[in-house]
Design a protein around this motif. Structure first.
Motif, PDB file in Angstrom:
ATOM      1  N   LEU A  80      34.668  19.337  41.880  1.00 15.86           N
ATOM      2  CA  LEU A  80      34.584  18.843  40.510  1.00 15.86           C
ATOM      3  C   LEU A  80      35.518  19.625  39.606  1.00 15.86           C
ATOM      4  N   GLN A  81      35.637  19.153  38.369  1.00 19.04           N
ATOM      5  CA  GLN A  81      36.330  19.869  37.306  1.00 19.04           C
ATOM      6  C   GLN A  81      35.494  19.734  36.046  1.00 19.04           C
ATOM      7  N   TYR A  82      35.572  20.744  35.160  1.00 15.31           N
ATOM      8  CA  TYR A  82      34.880  20.638  33.875  1.00 15.31           C
ATOM      9  C   TYR A  82      35.776  21.138  32.760  1.00 15.31           C
ATOM     10  N   TRP A 101      41.386  21.881  32.371  1.00 18.21           N
ATOM     11  CA  TRP A 101      40.295  21.567  33.282  1.00 18.21           C
ATOM     12  C   TRP A 101      40.075  22.772  34.192  1.00 18.21           C
ATOM     13  N   GLN A 102      38.811  23.123  34.397  1.00 12.80           N
ATOM     14  CA  GLN A 102      38.442  24.250  35.247  1.00 12.80           C
ATOM     15  C   GLN A 102      37.868  23.723  36.558  1.00 12.80           C
ATOM     16  N   PRO A 103      38.263  24.300  37.685  1.00 11.38           N
ATOM     17  CA  PRO A 103      37.703  23.844  38.961  1.00 11.38           C
ATOM     18  C   PRO A 103      36.244  24.261  39.105  1.00 11.38           C
ATOM     19  N   LEU A 104      35.490  23.422  39.779  1.00 10.20           N
ATOM     20  CA  LEU A 104      34.077  23.708  40.048  1.00 10.20           C
ATOM     21  C   LEU A 104      33.741  23.122  41.412  1.00 10.20           C
ATOM     22  N   LYS A 105      33.502  23.992  42.376  1.00 12.39           N
ATOM     23  CA  LYS A 105      33.111  23.534  43.707  1.00 12.39           C
ATOM     24  C   LYS A 105      31.646  23.873  43.910  1.00 12.39           C
ATOM     25  N   LEU A 106      30.866  22.865  44.211  1.00 13.30           N
ATOM     26  CA  LEU A 106      29.442  23.047  44.468  1.00 13.30           C
ATOM     27  C   LEU A 106      29.158  22.752  45.933  1.00 13.30           C
ATOM     28  N   HIS A 107      28.516  23.682  46.595  1.00 15.21           N
ATOM     29  CA  HIS A 107      28.045  23.439  47.953  1.00 15.21           C
ATOM     30  C   HIS A 107      26.719  22.689  47.857  1.00 15.21           C
ATOM     31  N   GLY A 108      26.275  22.150  48.959  1.00 19.85           N
ATOM     32  CA  GLY A 108      25.027  21.392  48.961  1.00 19.85           C
ATOM     33  C   GLY A 108      23.881  22.162  48.335  1.00 19.85           C
ATOM     34  N   HIS A 109      23.261  21.590  47.320  1.00 17.89           N
ATOM     35  CA  HIS A 109      22.096  22.135  46.614  1.00 17.89           C
ATOM     36  C   HIS A 109      22.362  23.472  45.912  1.00 17.89           C
ATOM     37  N   GLN A 110      23.614  23.776  45.659  1.00 16.52           N
ATOM     38  CA  GLN A 110      23.967  25.007  44.949  1.00 16.52           C
ATOM     39  C   GLN A 110      23.786  24.817  43.445  1.00 16.52           C
ATOM     40  N   GLN A 111      23.469  25.916  42.769  1.00 15.15           N
ATOM     41  CA  GLN A 111      23.353  25.938  41.312  1.00 15.15           C
ATOM     42  C   GLN A 111      24.331  26.958  40.763  1.00 15.15           C
ATOM     43  N   VAL A 112      25.128  26.572  39.745  1.00  6.89           N
ATOM     44  CA  VAL A 112      26.046  27.492  39.096  1.00  6.89           C
ATOM     45  C   VAL A 112      25.943  27.324  37.586  1.00  6.89           C
TER      46      VAL A 112
END
Length: 136
Positions: A80-82, A101-112
């Motif tokens: 993702l990007q935000y 735009w800032q990168p955002l990588k989420l693994h399965g069920h991860q919270q950031v």
């Protein structure tokens, strides 16, 4: 500006936008009258993969700071990007295109937690846009 009044006027809308040809998403804002979350879902596919929670605002050195938790509900990685957009008390955008735009990588069920700080003291509201990165 005190924190309570800042809370009621600072965060008007939190918007998730899917990339590609469909620009609809999820908007999550704070109703300034009673500070209850108001959710509108325009993209059920994106909404089924992300949850936003624990939205916070504060003012540091006269600059608005916004933080939100992004939680993956998917079993797989999401790329993702935000980006934060900032608005004055009348709803006019300030510091247009000031942040990339800032990168955002989420693994399965991860919270950031994602956080943004306005570059201008006139910013009193924020929108956060989150989009999927389309793989070519």
């Amino acid at each position: 500006m005190n924190l309570l009044s800042n809370w009621s006027i600072c965060l008007t809308c939190l918007v998730l936008v899917a990339c590609s040809q469909n620009t609809s998403g999820i908007s999550l804002g704070i109703d300034s009258i009673n500070a209850q979350p108001v959710v509108k879902i325009d993209n059920p596919n994106l909404a089924s993969k992300l949850v936003l929670s624990d939205i916070k605002t504060k003012v540091v050195n006269d600059l608005l700071v916004v933080q939100a938790n992004v939680i993956s509900t998917a079993d797989f990685d999401q790329t993702l990007q935000y980006k934060f957009y900032w608005f004055d008390h009348l709803g006019f955008e300030v510091e247009r295109d000031s942040s990339p735009w800032q990168p955002l990588k989420l693994h399965g069920h991860q919270q950031v937690s994602i956080q943004g700080t306005a570059l201008s003291s006139s910013a009193e509201q924020a929108h956060i846009y989150i989009r999927e990165v389309v793989k070519q």
